[in-house]
Motif scaffolding. Sequence first.
Motif, mmCIF file in Angstrom:
data_model
loop_
_atom_site.group_PDB
_atom_site.id
_atom_site.type_symbol
_atom_site.label_atom_id
_atom_site.label_comp_id
_atom_site.label_asym_id
_atom_site.label_seq_id
_atom_site.Cartn_x
_atom_site.Cartn_y
_atom_site.Cartn_z
ATOM 1 N N LYS A 178 0.851 -1.186 0.000
ATOM 2 C CA LYS A 178 0.000 0.000 0.000
ATOM 3 C C LYS A 178 0.890 1.240 0.000
ATOM 4 O O LYS A 178 1.936 1.266 0.646
ATOM 5 N N GLU A 179 0.469 2.259 -0.730
ATOM 6 C CA GLU A 179 1.133 3.562 -0.702
ATOM 7 C C GLU A 179 0.081 4.661 -0.669
ATOM 8 O O GLU A 179 -1.039 4.479 -1.168
ATOM 9 N N GLY A 180 0.433 5.792 -0.099
ATOM 10 C CA GLY A 180 -0.478 6.915 -0.111
ATOM 11 C C GLY A 180 -0.210 7.870 1.039
ATOM 12 O O GLY A 180 0.656 7.631 1.889
ATOM 13 N N TYR A 181 -0.966 8.962 1.063
ATOM 14 C CA TYR A 181 -0.796 9.973 2.105
ATOM 15 C C TYR A 181 -1.592 9.605 3.357
ATOM 16 O O TYR A 181 -2.721 9.115 3.287
ATOM 17 N N MET A 182 -0.981 9.823 4.498
ATOM 18 C CA MET A 182 -1.653 9.840 5.792
ATOM 19 C C MET A 182 -1.047 10.995 6.592
ATOM 20 O O MET A 182 -0.012 11.543 6.222
ATOM 21 N N GLU A 183 -1.697 11.349 7.684
ATOM 22 C CA GLU A 183 -1.105 12.267 8.654
ATOM 23 C C GLU A 183 -0.575 11.450 9.822
ATOM 24 O O GLU A 183 -1.107 10.389 10.143
ATOM 25 N N LYS A 184 0.491 11.929 10.462
ATOM 26 C CA LYS A 184 1.048 11.236 11.624
ATOM 27 C C LYS A 184 1.460 12.260 12.673
ATOM 28 O O LYS A 184 1.748 13.423 12.363
ATOM 29 N N THR A 185 1.509 11.789 13.909
ATOM 30 C CA THR A 185 2.008 12.614 14.999
ATOM 31 C C THR A 185 3.228 11.952 15.616
ATOM 32 O O THR A 185 3.558 10.804 15.294
ATOM 33 N N GLY A 186 3.911 12.669 16.499
ATOM 34 C CA GLY A 186 5.146 12.175 17.087
ATOM 35 C C GLY A 186 4.927 11.253 18.268
ATOM 36 O O GLY A 186 3.792 10.944 18.651
ATOM 37 N N PRO A 187 6.024 10.793 18.894
ATOM 38 C CA PRO A 187 5.927 9.801 19.972
ATOM 39 C C PRO A 187 5.197 10.301 21.213
ATOM 40 O O PRO A 187 4.613 9.507 21.947
ATOM 41 N N ARG A 188 5.204 11.609 21.477
ATOM 42 C CA ARG A 188 4.508 12.129 22.652
ATOM 43 C C ARG A 188 3.000 12.235 22.417
ATOM 44 O O ARG A 188 2.236 12.421 23.364
#
Length: 378
Positions: free
Chosen positions: A258-268
């Motif tokens: 799978k490929e594509g855009y997602m949003e992510k946040t950091g470890p905290r």
Amino acid sequence: MAGNMDRNAKALQEAWRREENTLCADCKKPDPDWASYTLGVFLCFDCAGIHRNLSGISKVKSIRMDCWEEGQIEFLMQHGNAKAKAKYEAHVPFYYYHPVHTDCLVLREQWIRAKYERNEFMKPGKQSPYSNGLKEGILWKRGRDNGQYLLRRFLLSEREGCLKYFTKQDAKEPKVAIKIDTINAVFQPEKTGNPNGLQITYLKDNKTRNIFVYHEDGQEIVDWFNAIRAAQFHYLKVAFPVASDQELRNRLTRNFLKEGYMEKTGPRQKEAFKKRWFTLDHRRLMYFKDPLDAFAKGEVFVGSREQGYSVMEGLPAGTQGSFTWQHGITIITPDREYLFTCETERDQQEWMTAFWHVIKQPMTPQEYAIEAYFKLRP
């Protein structure tokens, strides 16, 4: 006259509905409703379109819409996909990639041309452009920093177990030497904007590196692709002498899950979510600022359910990082949780399906070693 037409229509339907002809002869797409009356094979619409370009070799008609002559129907009755496979695929090397209907045009077209136009698989020994363990040539390579494609000399050596490229055609030392067992190669026409665009992914210091190449000639770039697979296959035969050929083939180049855009946040999990391009290459989930970046900004190892890995729809209650997209995904690992959001529910479900596909599979000894590396990284 009407009786003859009825008999012809019945005979055509009989040939069409034989079990061997229920999948396209070239890409295995179900319910093919075209046929080549000069080769005797049943084809899907897309493969029939490629056959139209095989001047003098293949003549195609629609089963549903075209009129069929009695002689053409008799030819189909006497042949069919099974006989064609026995003839035109008699000596396909075990490592050679068999395209399916979801693969890009250049792979499917060159597979069809290799079979029927060049007759590469009718006799042994006709696969030298990609099977003799050594391939050298010029490819257009995308620059890491400026994105400009420049001509580079590439050398694939099965004996040395590596793929090299040189910045100058007469250079003695390569710019990069890539170990053959770390390579994955995937055709990426949409991502690169080139119908023959190939993404070569490899590990450098256990970090993923991408290079993007193409050749104007479709046959040449597909030959490079299968030459890489051939070198990998023969390397694995030596490295794992007791493994079956099928087990080894499963470890050759593979399409990304799978490929594509997602949003992510950091470890905290308090930072704002940032939009990134994600690539799931089996157990390595990589993310990039741009789809054509040379290096991943980060990677997440996706292990097996038995080792405590899981995926959950939505985000944990009380997630503080601000996000734009509303369809959340949480990957649960033994060490932490990774939070992502998708733009649409469809994207979310496709990513969930891809993650579960990986998590449900038991890990190999090599994957345990990769997992250990991820845990040791700072």
